[in-house]
Enzyme design. Structure first.
Site, mmCIF file in Angstrom:
data_model
loop_
_atom_site.group_PDB
_atom_site.id
_atom_site.type_symbol
_atom_site.label_atom_id
_atom_site.label_comp_id
_atom_site.label_asym_id
_atom_site.label_seq_id
_atom_site.Cartn_x
_atom_site.Cartn_y
_atom_site.Cartn_z
ATOM 1 N N GLU A 47 5.682 -3.561 11.840
ATOM 2 C CA GLU A 47 4.562 -2.596 11.763
ATOM 3 C C GLU A 47 3.325 -3.159 11.107
ATOM 4 O OE1 GLU A 47 4.235 0.499 12.991
ATOM 5 O OE2 GLU A 47 6.627 0.875 13.265
ATOM 6 N N ASN B 225 0.848 -1.204 0.073
ATOM 7 C CA ASN B 225 0.078 0.136 -0.196
ATOM 8 C C ASN B 225 0.878 1.330 -0.018
ATOM 9 O OD1 ASN B 225 0.848 -0.352 2.768
ATOM 10 N ND2 ASN B 225 -1.332 0.093 3.418
ATOM 11 N N CYS C 125 -3.070 1.197 7.040
ATOM 12 C CA CYS C 125 -3.224 0.713 8.457
ATOM 13 C C CYS C 125 -3.475 1.612 9.403
ATOM 14 C CB CYS C 125 -1.709 0.323 8.784
ATOM 15 S SG CYS C 125 -0.490 1.811 8.535
ATOM 16 N N LYS D 281 12.838 -7.182 0.504
ATOM 17 C CA LYS D 281 12.096 -8.061 -0.365
ATOM 18 C C LYS D 281 10.827 -7.263 -0.368
ATOM 19 C CE LYS D 281 8.571 -10.410 0.277
ATOM 20 N NZ LYS D 281 7.731 -10.171 -1.095
HETATM 21 P P1 NAD Z 1 1.172 -9.069 3.915
HETATM 22 O O1 NAD Z 1 1.508 -9.589 5.416
HETATM 23 O O2 NAD Z 1 0.434 -10.165 3.138
HETATM 24 O O3 NAD Z 1 2.757 -8.996 2.960
HETATM 25 C C1 NAD Z 1 3.552 -8.023 3.540
HETATM 26 C C2 NAD Z 1 5.014 -8.637 3.101
HETATM 27 O O4 NAD Z 1 5.192 -9.808 3.716
HETATM 28 C C3 NAD Z 1 4.847 -8.824 1.521
HETATM 29 O O5 NAD Z 1 6.003 -8.445 0.761
HETATM 30 C C4 NAD Z 1 4.754 -10.386 1.646
HETATM 31 O O6 NAD Z 1 5.419 -10.909 0.417
HETATM 32 C C5 NAD Z 1 5.713 -10.721 2.738
HETATM 33 N N1 NAD Z 1 5.532 -11.928 3.377
HETATM 34 C C6 NAD Z 1 4.310 -12.799 3.301
HETATM 35 N N2 NAD Z 1 4.398 -13.813 4.220
HETATM 36 C C7 NAD Z 1 5.983 -13.852 4.782
HETATM 37 C C8 NAD Z 1 6.414 -14.648 5.655
HETATM 38 N N3 NAD Z 1 5.979 -15.731 6.089
HETATM 39 N N4 NAD Z 1 7.796 -14.078 6.137
HETATM 40 C C9 NAD Z 1 8.198 -13.033 5.520
HETATM 41 N N5 NAD Z 1 7.309 -12.208 4.534
HETATM 42 C C10 NAD Z 1 6.297 -12.478 4.115
HETATM 43 O O7 NAD Z 1 0.664 -7.525 3.976
HETATM 44 P P2 NAD Z 1 -0.080 -6.766 2.642
HETATM 45 O O8 NAD Z 1 -1.311 -7.141 2.293
HETATM 46 O O9 NAD Z 1 1.158 -6.676 1.727
HETATM 47 O O10 NAD Z 1 -0.095 -5.285 3.372
HETATM 48 C C11 NAD Z 1 -1.245 -4.914 4.002
HETATM 49 C C12 NAD Z 1 -1.165 -5.100 5.605
HETATM 50 O O11 NAD Z 1 -0.200 -4.075 6.092
HETATM 51 C C13 NAD Z 1 -2.402 -4.597 6.396
HETATM 52 O O12 NAD Z 1 -2.521 -5.334 7.395
HETATM 53 C C14 NAD Z 1 -1.872 -3.240 6.640
HETATM 54 O O13 NAD Z 1 -2.621 -2.863 7.825
HETATM 55 C C15 NAD Z 1 -0.448 -3.411 7.049
HETATM 56 N N6 NAD Z 1 0.368 -2.344 7.143
HETATM 57 C C16 NAD Z 1 0.881 -1.870 8.265
HETATM 58 C C17 NAD Z 1 1.503 -0.584 8.213
HETATM 59 C C18 NAD Z 1 2.202 -0.032 9.833
HETATM 60 O O14 NAD Z 1 3.023 0.623 9.379
HETATM 61 N N7 NAD Z 1 1.688 -0.724 10.713
HETATM 62 C C19 NAD Z 1 1.737 -0.018 7.062
HETATM 63 C C20 NAD Z 1 1.266 -0.354 5.918
HETATM 64 C C21 NAD Z 1 0.475 -1.665 5.763
#
Ligand code: NAD
Length: 480
Positions: A252, A157, A286, A180
């Protein structure tokens, strides 16, 4: 500088190389067209990238801080020059309205270079007195040394800005990085990696591996990674926490932020904030207002004000300057948004605005009569929905706001300083805004979540603890 190709591999030791895993198509969520493909990195290629970063660390950590700062300054200029190209790629890959992609690049990414340069130049250690012996022959110096290889794992996002925090601060402090990016936004990541390389950060200091969770997991588990900075969902964050073991980490994660509107609030201001809180980036933020808690006596007036604002939003092609809301990035987000609305309706809530979708475009939607037992109140929806809940006392509002497992960002609207202070202190959320939307933040303020919303803090100097090891060096000068 490489041109964005149709097939993308990994960036290791200063050059783009073919991936050694499977091929994944990257789709434009607005049109459904294929932007290109990535070839993922296997565990072996992740290891190769970490080894390149580990090797580069030995010389990079010894470079003069002024040299690292100069490279940040140079990258600031280069990143700004390429801002439009990167912003357009963010909008194509993620569906973010172009105005918001430019803001992500300008106020977030580009400025991180300048902020990191300033913060690292002014970073001081500490000299402590001897508090154990009655002598004058001890000096304790406390320094923070770069942790080594940083694993940066980012969501789609804010595909560049969020990753840029650990990457730029890590580099400025003397760490090296393996990134990554999200598999939904790898091509804008390629453009940013090229900025870093072209600015002159030495080969191996920044590396990129592409792929899904298995590639991310191999990186997190790697024994030569010193710190993990992960942003994403709670579900993934819990796996990352287990895989990271004893490594430094910042997590995060997701949110379920409440916006509380007390009966003395400025209703127009509160409705403006809720529109931004619920509909900015089509709700895919988020810090979104995932629950709007309104005091019973002003609920009808507030909902009408929010309906007017929802009706004024322009939904469409994210590349158009006037667009306020683009498509939802993934089919999963669309399906969850619809499922949450349906579950709320099944349990007695009513859709008072919107509710429909076509292709990946979802209406800004207002759901009235939401109660705590509904999925829309308990889980992160991540779609353009304003779930309206009511309360009749300030204590009840606080109880509802805190009854979530999440604790990222909250807001309260009131004209009473006393009530604002009381609510702000009672809320178990990492950020509480008074008379401001949940969807706001400041790049110098500590950002992060309580409870399942995460561990650690980032933005500006707040990330330094995770990217460094704190060391004490004691000296015994001669007795005088
Ligand atoms: P996601 O958890 O599906 O993926 C995030 C990243 O993690 C991707 O690059 C993905 O390929 C990787 N990933 C997936 N499985 C993994 C594993 N087992 N080990 C290591 N890496 C792995 O999240 P998303 O759909 O990309 O993003 C949306 C989420 O992110 C929402 O829940 C949102 O609230 C959160 N978010 C939080 C913040 C914050 O600052 N708190 C900011 C932006 C988004």
């Amino acid at each position: 500088m490489s041109t964005v190709g149709t097939q993308l591999g990994a960036f290791i030791g200063g050059q783009w190389v073919a991936g050694d895993g499977e091929e994944i198509e990257v789709l434009n969520p607005t049109t459904g067209d294929v932007i290109g493909t990535i070839v993922t990195s296997s565990d072996a290629q992740v290891d190769h990238a970490v080894q390149a970063a580990k090797e580069a660390f030995e010389s990079w950590r010894r470079r003069a801080v002024l040299e690292r700062v100069e490279l940040c300054r140079h990258a600031f200029t280069l990143c700004e020059e390429r801002l439009e190209e990167t912003s357009e790629m963010i909008s194509r890959e993620v569906g973010k309205p172009i105005r918001d992609s430019r803001i992500e690049m300008r106020r977030g990414t580009v400025e991180h270079f300048r902020r990191a340069a300033e913060d690292v130049l002014r970073k001081a250690g500490k000299v402590l007195p001897d508090s154990m012996e009655t002598s004058n022959t001890k000096r304790i110096i406390v320094v923070q040394e770069p942790v080594g290889v940083v694993a940066a794992i980012s969501p789609w996002n804010f595909p560049i800005d969020i990753a840029a925090i650990p990457i730029i601060y890590g580099l400025a402090l003397g760490c090296t990085v393996v990134w990554k990016p999200s598999e939904y936004a790898p091509f804008c990541a390629q453009l940013f990696a090229d900025v870093l390389h072209d600015a002159g950060f030495p080969n191996g200091t920044v590396n990129v591996v592409n792929g899904r969770g298995d590639t991310g997991s191999a990186l997190v588990r790697h024994a030569d990674v010193g710190a993990v900075v992960f942003t994403g969902s709670v579900e993934t964050g819990e796996k990352v926490a287990r895989d990271a073991g004893l490594k430094n980490r910042v997590l995060e994660l997701g949110g379920n932020g409440p916006q509380i509107v007390l009966k003395d609030a400025d209703i127009d201001k509160a409705a403006d904030a809720a529109a931004r809180g619920c509909f900015f980036l089509s709700g895919q933020c988020c810090t979104a207002a995932e629950r709007v808690l309104v005091e019973e006596s002003i609920k009808d007036e507030f909902v009408e004000a929010l309906r007017q604002r929802a009706g004024a939003l322009r939904i469409g092609d994210p590349m158009q300057e006037e667009t306020d809301m683009g498509p939802l990035r993934t089919a999963a987000v669309l399906a969850r948004t619809q499922a949450h609305i349906q579950d709320a309706v099944d349990k007695g809530a009513s859709v008072v605005y919107g509710g429909s979708f076509h292709d990946q475009f979802h209406d800004p939607t207002i759901v009235d009569g939401v109660t705590s037992d509904m999925r829309i109140a308990r889980e992160e929806t991540f779609g353009p929905v304003a779930p309206i809940m009511t309360f009749s006392s300030i204590e009840e509002a606080i109880a509802i706001a805190n009854e979530t497992d999440f604790g990222l960002t909250a807001a309260v609207f009131t004209r009473s300083l006393d009530d604002a202070w009381y609510v702000a202190e009672e809320l178990r959320h990492g950020t509480v805004h008074v008379n401001r939307s949940t969807n706001t933040w400041d790049q110098l303020a500590a950002f992060g979540g309580m409870k399942k919303s995460g561990t650690g803090r980032e933005l500006s100097t707040w990330i330094i603890d995770a990217l460094t090891e704190t060391k004490q060096i004691t000296f015994s000068p001669r007795e005088r």
